[in-house]
Scaffold this active site. Structure first.
Site, mmCIF file in Angstrom:
data_model
loop_
_atom_site.group_PDB
_atom_site.id
_atom_site.type_symbol
_atom_site.label_atom_id
_atom_site.label_comp_id
_atom_site.label_asym_id
_atom_site.label_seq_id
_atom_site.Cartn_x
_atom_site.Cartn_y
_atom_site.Cartn_z
ATOM 1 N N ASN A 54 0.939 -1.136 -0.012
ATOM 2 C CA ASN A 54 0.017 0.089 -0.194
ATOM 3 C C ASN A 54 0.729 1.186 0.018
ATOM 4 O OD1 ASN A 54 -1.817 2.004 0.413
ATOM 5 N ND2 ASN A 54 -2.686 1.391 2.363
ATOM 6 N N ARG A 88 -2.535 -2.155 -3.558
ATOM 7 C CA ARG A 88 -3.920 -1.330 -3.468
ATOM 8 C C ARG A 88 -3.666 -0.029 -4.339
ATOM 9 N NH1 ARG A 88 -4.917 3.611 0.916
ATOM 10 N NH2 ARG A 88 -7.317 3.660 0.555
ATOM 11 N N HIS A 140 -12.564 2.992 -0.068
ATOM 12 C CA HIS A 140 -12.891 1.933 1.164
ATOM 13 C C HIS A 140 -13.547 0.639 0.547
ATOM 14 C CE1 HIS A 140 -12.792 5.382 4.091
ATOM 15 N NE2 HIS A 140 -11.555 5.048 3.918
ATOM 16 N N ARG A 175 -11.797 15.820 7.246
ATOM 17 C CA ARG A 175 -12.573 16.000 6.164
ATOM 18 C C ARG A 175 -13.929 16.468 6.528
ATOM 19 N NH1 ARG A 175 -10.942 10.692 3.152
ATOM 20 N NH2 ARG A 175 -8.835 10.360 3.671
ATOM 21 N N GLU A 184 -8.147 -5.023 5.285
ATOM 22 C CA GLU A 184 -7.980 -4.898 3.855
ATOM 23 C C GLU A 184 -6.960 -5.614 3.243
ATOM 24 O OE1 GLU A 184 -9.175 -0.368 3.044
ATOM 25 O OE2 GLU A 184 -8.491 -0.651 5.252
#
Length: 403
Positions: free
Chosen positions: A12, A96, A185, A246, A389
């Site tokens: 990743n 990823r 996601h 965010r 993940e």
């Protein structure tokens, strides 16, 4: 691929970091995990844990100039444990990739055409896709003979119907600039929705799940029979829930107002909404544990930030209940979702008429295992399902190269 090639290295690659895991897919066990951070700085750090040998975490500090140097350092750490990238047991490297647009709806073996398409999508993922590309190219240089597989964050959400994915703007303009809801996601939402069905003893095709991935980045999805039909993030990961830094959903005219009245530039507004908003903008903290501590001490600003966070979350739960029609389970996952019992309790408080409730004693239990936290009498199961993940990427990568 040789018969004994059962290992997958998952990479990743971020703008200044590389997270990695080496997994043995014959047993599903992790052989090594690690992180290279602050790439390009004098204070770069590599943390490596050799799980296969039961060894202690090793940490080294010093300048790591770029991703090429970072992956070579990772390869050296793995080799020191007898797990080198030259091992015949390594079947593939799974990457990823944040944005796959509409073209990539499943894990994909990487070739020049795939690289060009990932690069073409850089304008809609300027913070993520360039770093993902760097990691892929470096890994290809280290093992040009090995299959490299891209697993896309957006892929799980490509099953959304057009009426959920399209924004209500001029169609020609939207199509010309690839403006639509893509969602992110996706590997987490896929993994958690499937694990939730298993927790209920059912096939994913039989279950409707609202998945709440709550971390510093946060997103919700409505999953009907194993397929995503709506999700909260949009063209970028900015839309949707209130997050650590965010804003989530906001009136688009706020940006015009900030330009015209505050004289802010596009870049300044971008930084404001992505890095100086959300919980940190509301109360100065984006760590839910610290926010709860401040609330317990009577901090009104922290309490308001928490209430705003929960209000937005509850709105999405209600909206996705309407979208799905029938909800079998609500699943909480990721750092906040898995660990913040007050968030889970508050998010479902008052939703008893929708069949949703939390059992206080079950909710208070800390565990790394998937578990139900709803009362036995609840019409809708409420679950805490730790996401994985990296395992999802490894499984998709291994299945593809075996096929």
């Amino acid at each position: 691929m040789t018969a004994n090639a059962t290992r997958v290295l998952v990479l990743n690659s971020g703008s200044s970091s590389v997270k990695y895991q080496l997994l043995d897919m014959s047993s599903g066990t992790r052989l090594a995990v690690g992180l290279v951070e602050r790439i390009g700085e004098e204070t770069s750090r590599l943390s490596h844990t050799p799980l296969a040998t039961g060894g202690d975490k090793r940490e080294t500090e010093g300048p790591i100039a770029d991703h090429d140097a970072a992956l070579k350092a990772v390869a050296a750490e793995l080799a020191a444990d007898g797990l080198g990238l030259d091992s015949p047991e390594l079947a593939a490297i799974g990457h990823r990739v944040v944005h796959g647009g509409l073209k990539f709806t499943a894990p994909t073996v990487i070739d020049d055409a795939v690289l060009k398409e990932i690069e073409r999508l850089v304008p809609v993922a300027p913070l993520h896709n360039p770093a993902n590309l760097t990691g892929i190219r470096t890994a290809q240089a280290l093992r040009p003979d090995l299959p490299q597989v891209a697993v896309f964050d957006t892929a799980f959400h490509t099953t959304m119907p057009e009426y959920a994915a399209r924004y209500a703007i001029d169609v020609e303009t939207a199509d010309a600039h690839r403006i639509r809801r893509y969602g992110f996601h996706g590997t987490s939402h896929a993994y958690v929705s499937r694990k939730t069905a298993a927790l209920l003893g059912k096939d994913p095709s039989e279950v409707n799940v609202i998945v709440l991935h709550l971390g510093n980045g946060a997103s919700a999805s409505a999953v009907a029979g194993g397929r995503c039909v709506d999700t909260s993030m949009g063209l970028t990961p900015l839309e949707g829930l209130v997050m650590g830094t965010r804003s989530g959903d906001i009136d688009p005219a706020v940006t015009f107002h900030l330009r015209r009245v505050a004289g802010m530039s596009t870049d300044e507004i971008d930084v404001l909404l992505n890095k100086k908003s959300g919980l940190v903008g509301l109360c100065g903290d984006n760590d839910m544990r610290e926010i709860r501590r401040r609330i317990d001490e009577g901090d009104e600003r922290a309490a308001l930030a928490f209430d705003i966070y929960i209000h937005r979350l509850k709105k999405y739960i209600g909206a996705y209940t309407a979208v799905l029609g029938r909800v079998d389970a609500v699943a909480f996952t990721a750092g906040v979702g898995e660990n913040a019992a007050p968030v889970r309790e508050a998010a479902l408080a008052g939703l008893e008429e929708l069949g949703m409730a939390v059992d206080a004693s079950r909710n208070a239990v800390r565990s790394d295992e998937p578990r139900l936290i709803s009362p036995d009498s609840a019409r809708v199961a409420v679950a805490v399902v730790p996401t994985d993940e990296e395992l999802e990427i490894a499984q998709q990568t291994y299945a593809l190269v075996n096929a």
